[in-house]
Design a protein around this motif. Sequence first.
Motif, PDB file in Angstrom:
ATOM      1  N   THR A  86       1.754  -6.199   5.505  1.00 62.22           N
ATOM      2  CA  THR A  86       0.736  -7.106   4.984  1.00 62.22           C
ATOM      3  C   THR A  86       0.665  -8.350   5.864  1.00 62.22           C
ATOM      4  O   THR A  86       1.602  -8.661   6.594  1.00 62.22           O
ATOM      5  CB  THR A  86       1.034  -7.549   3.536  1.00 62.22           C
ATOM      6  OG1 THR A  86       2.252  -8.305   3.510  1.00 62.22           O
ATOM      7  CG2 THR A  86       1.126  -6.362   2.596  1.00 62.22           C
ATOM      8  N   ALA A  87      -0.447  -9.060   5.763  1.00 63.16           N
ATOM      9  CA  ALA A  87      -0.628 -10.332   6.452  1.00 63.16           C
ATOM     10  C   ALA A  87      -1.590 -11.177   5.631  1.00 63.16           C
ATOM     11  O   ALA A  87      -2.367 -10.643   4.831  1.00 63.16           O
ATOM     12  CB  ALA A  87      -1.172 -10.113   7.863  1.00 63.16           C
ATOM     13  N   ALA A  88      -1.529 -12.485   5.827  1.00 64.36           N
ATOM     14  CA  ALA A  88      -2.432 -13.397   5.119  1.00 64.36           C
ATOM     15  C   ALA A  88      -2.736 -14.584   6.016  1.00 64.36           C
ATOM     16  O   ALA A  88      -1.912 -14.969   6.852  1.00 64.36           O
ATOM     17  CB  ALA A  88      -1.799 -13.872   3.815  1.00 64.36           C
TER      18      ALA A  88
ATOM     19  N   PHE B 199      -4.475  -8.907   4.346  1.00 64.85           N
ATOM     20  CA  PHE B 199      -4.529  -7.609   5.016  1.00 64.85           C
ATOM     21  C   PHE B 199      -3.440  -6.708   4.460  1.00 64.85           C
ATOM     22  O   PHE B 199      -2.322  -7.159   4.213  1.00 64.85           O
ATOM     23  CB  PHE B 199      -4.300  -7.825   6.520  1.00 64.85           C
ATOM     24  CG  PHE B 199      -4.102  -6.555   7.300  1.00 64.85           C
ATOM     25  CD1 PHE B 199      -5.171  -5.899   7.863  1.00 64.85           C
ATOM     26  CD2 PHE B 199      -2.826  -6.026   7.481  1.00 64.85           C
ATOM     27  CE1 PHE B 199      -4.991  -4.728   8.589  1.00 64.85           C
ATOM     28  CE2 PHE B 199      -2.634  -4.858   8.195  1.00 64.85           C
ATOM     29  CZ  PHE B 199      -3.719  -4.211   8.752  1.00 64.85           C
ATOM     30  N   ARG B 200      -3.786  -5.419   4.269  1.00 68.08           N
ATOM     31  CA  ARG B 200      -2.798  -4.405   3.882  1.00 68.08           C
ATOM     32  C   ARG B 200      -3.032  -3.165   4.719  1.00 68.08           C
ATOM     33  O   ARG B 200      -4.162  -2.705   4.860  1.00 68.08           O
ATOM     34  CB  ARG B 200      -2.912  -4.021   2.406  1.00 68.08           C
ATOM     35  CG  ARG B 200      -2.620  -5.141   1.458  1.00 68.08           C
ATOM     36  CD  ARG B 200      -2.568  -4.728  -0.009  1.00 68.08           C
ATOM     37  NE  ARG B 200      -3.556  -3.734  -0.394  1.00 68.08           N
ATOM     38  CZ  ARG B 200      -3.330  -2.755  -1.271  1.00 68.08           C
ATOM     39  NH1 ARG B 200      -2.166  -2.608  -1.849  1.00 68.08           N
ATOM     40  NH2 ARG B 200      -4.286  -1.910  -1.586  1.00 68.08           N
TER      41      ARG B 200
ATOM     42  N   ALA C 265       0.836  -1.199   0.000  1.00 73.56           N
ATOM     43  CA  ALA C 265       0.000   0.000   0.000  1.00 73.56           C
ATOM     44  C   ALA C 265       0.873   1.252   0.000  1.00 73.56           C
ATOM     45  O   ALA C 265       2.014   1.224   0.474  1.00 73.56           O
ATOM     46  CB  ALA C 265      -0.914  -0.014   1.220  1.00 73.56           C
ATOM     47  N   PRO C 266       0.354   2.371  -0.528  1.00 69.71           N
ATOM     48  CA  PRO C 266       1.153   3.602  -0.636  1.00 69.71           C
ATOM     49  C   PRO C 266       1.744   4.102   0.684  1.00 69.71           C
ATOM     50  O   PRO C 266       2.843   4.635   0.702  1.00 69.71           O
ATOM     51  CB  PRO C 266       0.164   4.626  -1.201  1.00 69.71           C
ATOM     52  CG  PRO C 266      -0.899   3.819  -1.861  1.00 69.71           C
ATOM     53  CD  PRO C 266      -0.974   2.525  -1.116  1.00 69.71           C
ATOM     54  N   ASP C 267       1.025   3.944   1.800  1.00 63.64           N
ATOM     55  CA  ASP C 267       1.512   4.432   3.091  1.00 63.64           C
ATOM     56  C   ASP C 267       1.908   3.295   4.032  1.00 63.64           C
ATOM     57  O   ASP C 267       1.798   3.409   5.256  1.00 63.64           O
ATOM     58  CB  ASP C 267       0.449   5.316   3.754  1.00 63.64           C
ATOM     59  CG  ASP C 267       0.237   6.619   2.997  1.00 63.64           C
ATOM     60  OD1 ASP C 267       1.206   7.146   2.425  1.00 63.64           O
ATOM     61  OD2 ASP C 267      -0.910   7.113   2.974  1.00 63.64           O
ATOM     62  N   ALA C 268       2.394   2.191   3.464  1.00 62.46           N
ATOM     63  CA  ALA C 268       2.762   1.015   4.264  1.00 62.46           C
ATOM     64  C   ALA C 268       3.886   1.292   5.257  1.00 62.46           C
ATOM     65  O   ALA C 268       4.029   0.593   6.249  1.00 62.46           O
ATOM     66  CB  ALA C 268       3.151  -0.140   3.350  1.00 62.46           C
TER      67      ALA C 268
END
Length: 179
Positions: free
Chosen positions: A66-68, A77-78, A34-37
């Motif tokens: 992230t998560a999965a 998830f992001r 994501a842009p603001d990760a």
Amino acid sequence: MSKTTRVIRGAALAAVAGLSLTACTSLVAGIEVAPDATDPLCAEAMVAMPEEIAGHERRRTDSQSTAAWGDPAVAVFRCGVEVPGPTTDECVGANGVDWVVREEGTNWRITTYGRQPAMEVLFDGERVSSSSIMVDIGNAAARVPAEGGCTDPADAQVIPGVDDLDDRIPEGVAPQEGQ
């Protein structure tokens, strides 16, 4: 056997054991960052991610924030996605966290509402329920402070539009002062 030989054999055995353990855990690769990760609040949320969602175990990912869960993944998830603006999409609260809910075929996307950075979960609605996702990830999402939230349409204030004003002023008649 010399002490040095035992240390080398022990280190080799540990390395092989580590490789075999790593091979048992599949990696979820290629999740778009994501842009603001890199926002520090995403790190706060990530340390609170649950190890399991609705019976599906968390898997390793190769993308920041992230998560999965599940094999194959039932939820991804992001953190750091675009913050949703005002919307007419369904907005649901669960355990103090508000989520914008969008159905995308058999998949669903829920995005935190009123929190920056925003977080989203894309999941298979046939394999896991949205309520399970919202409740299980809620503690992690709550690590990002709320700055707003869902508004019940019944609480919204109606602002008159141009069409509403036309009904009150007859055509060709100018309003008089004091009216």
